[in-house]
Design a protein around this motif. Structure first.
Motif, PDB file in Angstrom:
ATOM      1  N   CYS A  95       0.978  -1.244   0.218  1.00  0.00           N
ATOM      2  CA  CYS A  95      -0.100  -0.108  -0.028  1.00  0.00           C
ATOM      3  C   CYS A  95       0.969   1.146   0.028  1.00  0.00           C
ATOM      4  N   HIS A  96       0.951   1.961  -1.125  1.00  0.00           N
ATOM      5  CA  HIS A  96       1.779   3.030  -1.307  1.00  0.00           C
ATOM      6  C   HIS A  96       0.998   4.315  -0.698  1.00  0.00           C
ATOM      7  N   ASP A  97      -0.222   4.313  -0.729  1.00  0.00           N
ATOM      8  CA  ASP A  97      -1.018   5.538  -0.233  1.00  0.00           C
ATOM      9  C   ASP A  97      -2.512   4.910   0.023  1.00  0.00           C
ATOM     10  N   MET A  98      -3.196   6.010   0.531  1.00  0.00           N
ATOM     11  CA  MET A  98      -4.774   5.706   0.703  1.00  0.00           C
ATOM     12  C   MET A  98      -5.564   6.872   0.075  1.00  0.00           C
ATOM     13  N   LEU A  99      -4.709   7.699  -0.614  1.00  0.00           N
ATOM     14  CA  LEU A  99      -5.288   8.826  -1.096  1.00  0.00           C
ATOM     15  C   LEU A  99      -6.313   8.615  -1.826  1.00  0.00           C
TER      16      LEU A  99
ATOM     17  N   GLU B 269     -13.257  12.133   2.326  1.00  0.00           N
ATOM     18  CA  GLU B 269     -12.065  12.675   3.299  1.00  0.00           C
ATOM     19  C   GLU B 269     -11.117  13.727   2.645  1.00  0.00           C
ATOM     20  N   VAL B 270     -11.217  13.578   1.415  1.00  0.00           N
ATOM     21  CA  VAL B 270     -10.371  14.744   0.543  1.00  0.00           C
ATOM     22  C   VAL B 270     -11.236  15.537  -0.299  1.00  0.00           C
ATOM     23  N   PRO B 271     -11.656  16.623   0.186  1.00  0.00           N
ATOM     24  CA  PRO B 271     -12.666  17.465  -0.765  1.00  0.00           C
ATOM     25  C   PRO B 271     -11.977  17.839  -1.825  1.00  0.00           C
ATOM     26  N   GLU B 272     -10.579  18.228  -2.038  1.00  0.00           N
ATOM     27  CA  GLU B 272     -10.149  18.692  -3.092  1.00  0.00           C
ATOM     28  C   GLU B 272      -9.911  17.515  -4.238  1.00  0.00           C
ATOM     29  N   ASN B 273     -10.404  16.252  -4.075  1.00  0.00           N
ATOM     30  CA  ASN B 273     -10.139  15.465  -5.102  1.00  0.00           C
ATOM     31  C   ASN B 273     -11.630  14.607  -5.133  1.00  0.00           C
ATOM     32  N   PRO B 274     -12.465  15.379  -5.605  1.00  0.00           N
ATOM     33  CA  PRO B 274     -13.789  14.657  -5.494  1.00  0.00           C
ATOM     34  C   PRO B 274     -13.877  13.428  -6.788  1.00  0.00           C
TER      35      PRO B 274
ATOM     36  N   TRP C 153      -3.417  16.802  -8.162  1.00  0.00           N
ATOM     37  CA  TRP C 153      -3.840  17.757  -7.452  1.00  0.00           C
ATOM     38  C   TRP C 153      -2.894  17.918  -6.107  1.00  0.00           C
ATOM     39  N   TYR C 154      -2.460  16.861  -5.559  1.00  0.00           N
ATOM     40  CA  TYR C 154      -1.875  16.668  -4.226  1.00  0.00           C
ATOM     41  C   TYR C 154      -0.150  17.234  -4.556  1.00  0.00           C
ATOM     42  N   LYS C 155       0.421  17.150  -5.892  1.00  0.00           N
ATOM     43  CA  LYS C 155       1.492  17.527  -5.877  1.00  0.00           C
ATOM     44  C   LYS C 155       1.791  19.098  -5.756  1.00  0.00           C
ATOM     45  N   ASN C 156       0.424  19.869  -5.817  1.00  0.00           N
ATOM     46  CA  ASN C 156       0.401  21.176  -5.441  1.00  0.00           C
ATOM     47  C   ASN C 156       1.213  22.325  -6.129  1.00  0.00           C
ATOM     48  N   ARG C 157       1.265  22.099  -7.622  1.00  0.00           N
ATOM     49  CA  ARG C 157       2.102  22.975  -8.481  1.00  0.00           C
ATOM     50  C   ARG C 157       1.725  24.438  -8.435  1.00  0.00           C
ATOM     51  N   PRO C 158       0.127  24.919  -8.304  1.00  0.00           N
ATOM     52  CA  PRO C 158      -0.085  26.084  -7.768  1.00  0.00           C
ATOM     53  C   PRO C 158       0.740  26.690  -6.815  1.00  0.00           C
ATOM     54  N   GLY C 159       0.876  25.980  -5.719  1.00  0.00           N
ATOM     55  CA  GLY C 159       1.754  26.541  -4.350  1.00  0.00           C
ATOM     56  C   GLY C 159       3.014  26.350  -4.659  1.00  0.00           C
ATOM     57  N   LEU C 160       3.568  25.577  -5.447  1.00  0.00           N
ATOM     58  CA  LEU C 160       5.088  25.791  -5.914  1.00  0.00           C
ATOM     59  C   LEU C 160       5.334  27.095  -6.492  1.00  0.00           C
ATOM     60  N   ALA C 161       4.307  27.401  -7.430  1.00  0.00           N
ATOM     61  CA  ALA C 161       4.516  28.820  -8.304  1.00  0.00           C
ATOM     62  C   ALA C 161       4.527  29.720  -7.247  1.00  0.00           C
ATOM     63  N   ARG C 162       3.907  29.985  -6.262  1.00  0.00           N
ATOM     64  CA  ARG C 162       3.612  30.927  -5.272  1.00  0.00           C
ATOM     65  C   ARG C 162       4.807  30.978  -4.576  1.00  0.00           C
TER      66      ARG C 162
ATOM     67  N   LEU D 142       0.963  18.410  -0.824  1.00  0.00           N
ATOM     68  CA  LEU D 142      -0.228  18.462   0.107  1.00  0.00           C
ATOM     69  C   LEU D 142      -0.396  17.177   0.834  1.00  0.00           C
ATOM     70  N   GLN D 143      -0.113  15.953   0.252  1.00  0.00           N
ATOM     71  CA  GLN D 143      -0.198  14.606   0.435  1.00  0.00           C
ATOM     72  C   GLN D 143       0.838  13.660  -0.053  1.00  0.00           C
ATOM     73  N   GLU D 144       1.226  12.776   0.296  1.00  0.00           N
ATOM     74  CA  GLU D 144       1.950  11.778  -0.371  1.00  0.00           C
ATOM     75  C   GLU D 144       1.624  10.188   0.316  1.00  0.00           C
ATOM     76  N   GLY D 145       1.854   9.333  -0.459  1.00  0.00           N
ATOM     77  CA  GLY D 145       2.187   7.907   0.083  1.00  0.00           C
ATOM     78  C   GLY D 145       3.632   7.800   0.729  1.00  0.00           C
ATOM     79  N   PHE D 146       4.617   8.350   0.029  1.00  0.00           N
ATOM     80  CA  PHE D 146       6.175   8.337   0.491  1.00  0.00           C
ATOM     81  C   PHE D 146       6.782   9.511   0.137  1.00  0.00           C
ATOM     82  N   GLY D 147       6.847   9.732  -1.354  1.00  0.00           N
ATOM     83  CA  GLY D 147       7.612  10.981  -1.735  1.00  0.00           C
ATOM     84  C   GLY D 147       8.973  10.511  -2.288  1.00  0.00           C
ATOM     85  N   TRP D 148       9.027   9.886  -3.130  1.00  0.00           N
ATOM     86  CA  TRP D 148      10.479   9.400  -3.756  1.00  0.00           C
ATOM     87  C   TRP D 148      11.330  10.535  -3.901  1.00  0.00           C
ATOM     88  N   PRO D 149      11.137  11.721  -4.683  1.00  0.00           N
ATOM     89  CA  PRO D 149      11.910  12.684  -5.114  1.00  0.00           C
ATOM     90  C   PRO D 149      12.729  12.908  -3.851  1.00  0.00           C
TER      91      PRO D 149
END
Length: 378
Positions: free
Chosen positions: A104-108, A116-121, A207-216, A282-289
């Protein structure tokens, strides 16, 4: 011991999961395990390429109608079936009495299906699929989680029997290490990355990689004098137009370099040459990078949430992802200690070895076989 690894559908465009399954097979072979890899064969899916619409449904025929009988037949000749991605968890329901282990890499996606994740309906079909996957996970003899955060989600949502789960961090899927300056320059020049210092981001437009947040955060960071000449290098999928246009509007168009997909050696060059990996997920199962960058001697700045804090250990800068100005200030304040953090990151990366990963999986296999666990009744 004979282990059958179930990999992902070849047309699923999940490159990290394909690499992980291949890593797992190779590492188990090196450990002396009799291992085979099986994955659904694209037949109907070849009629129309893509990852949505009719191509998705054609792929479902390959995965859920044609593949299960073959999987069940092949599984008879193995001691344990290891499903390498929880997204294929429903296959445990098709194995009869053969014991199964699922990574199980993640439960997203499952959490999204549960609301539980309104950002990802999810649409109805997505909710149905994730509930089917959850049923399969509950039927597994053992669920191995990449991180403690993923295990906490699994224990809360899946409510498995005691002893039916463990945490085994995944190893680096490539021998990342610092690249010497001469080779690095050749590769970076070819990728269009000049001599200016740069902030690197490795990811996708999920969505969870948050590229808009990255730009800001990048916009706020370059307001600090130290970072005034920095470029932003995007490795992987290109930014969505809205994010790229926003950066352009803020006057950063000339700073933005998008390499597109890169191979492992080019990625190693990018990590080795970067002043900073910015990973504001915003969320990850692990985060290889995070670990890949640390292994190459790259300073990492990432979100102050699990599992990023768990994976990065003492070798990263952690910031509040909801506050771009605050994140930039945190990075700037830690900049003077970057060499200490880089050294800690290099040390932290040594935890994620193939040997440690395989030892964890072998313990899971033995636990299943010794206990005689069989699929749970629902």
């Amino acid at each position: 011991m004979k282990v059958l690894i179930v990999g992902n559908y070849p047309l699923s465009y999940q490159q990290s999961m394909h690499r992980y399954a291949e890593l797992l097979v190779h590492a188990l072979e090196m450990a002396g395990v009799d291992v085979r890899l099986i994955r659904p064969t694209p037949l109907f899916g070849r009629l129309k390429h893509g990852n949505g619409g009719i191509s998705k449904w054609l792929g479902y025929i390959d995965c859920f109608l044609l593949f299960p009988p073959l999987l069940r037949w092949r599984a008879r000749h193995f001691d344990v079936v290891h499903i390498a991605d929880q997204g294929n968890g429903m296959y445990t329901l098709m194995l009869g009495n053969k014991p199964s282990v699922v990574t199980c890499h993640d439960m997203l996606a499952i959490r999204s299906a549960l609301g539980e994740v309104p950002e990802n309906p999810l649409r109805f079909t997505g909710r149905f699929l994730q509930r089917w996957i959850l049923r399969g996970l509950k039927r597994a003899a053992h669920v191995v989680c990449d991180s403690e955060q993923t295990q906490r989600d699994w224990l809360r949502i899946g409510s498995p029997a005691e002893g039916g789960t463990s945490v085994v961090p995944i190893a680096l899927n490539y021998p990342y290490h610092p690249m010497d300056q001469a080779e690095r320059k050749v590769r970076l020049d070819r990728l269009g990355v000049g001599g200016a210092p740069y902030v690197l981001h490795v990811g996708s437009n999920n969505w969870y990689k948050n590229r808009p947040g990255l730009a800001r955060i990048f916009d706020a960071l370059v307001q600090h004098g130290t970072f005034g000449t920095f470029q932003l290098v995007i490795a992987g999928k290109a930014l969505e137009a809205a994010v790229a246009n926003w950066l352009q509007a803020q006057g950063h168009g000339a700073r933005l370099i998008q390499t597109g997909p890169v191979d492992n050696e080019d990625l190693r060059a990018l990590y080795s040459g970067a002043a900073l990996l910015l990973f504001p997920s915003l969320q990850e199962g692990f985060g290889w990078p995070i670990v890949e960058a640390q292994a190459c001697g790259c300073l990492v700045a990432t979100t102050n949430r699990a599992p990023m804090t768990e994976v990065g250990g003492q070798g990263a800068i952690y910031f509040d992802v909801s506050d771009a100005q605050g994140a930039a200030t945190t990075i700037a304040a830690a900049w003077g200690d970057r060499h200490v953090l880089i050294d800690r990151g290099l040390e932290n990366a040594t935890r994620y070895t193939t040997e440690a990963m395989i030892s964890g999986y072998m313990n899971a296999y033995r636990a299943v076989l010794i206990s005689g666990d069989r699929p749970k009744t629902e």
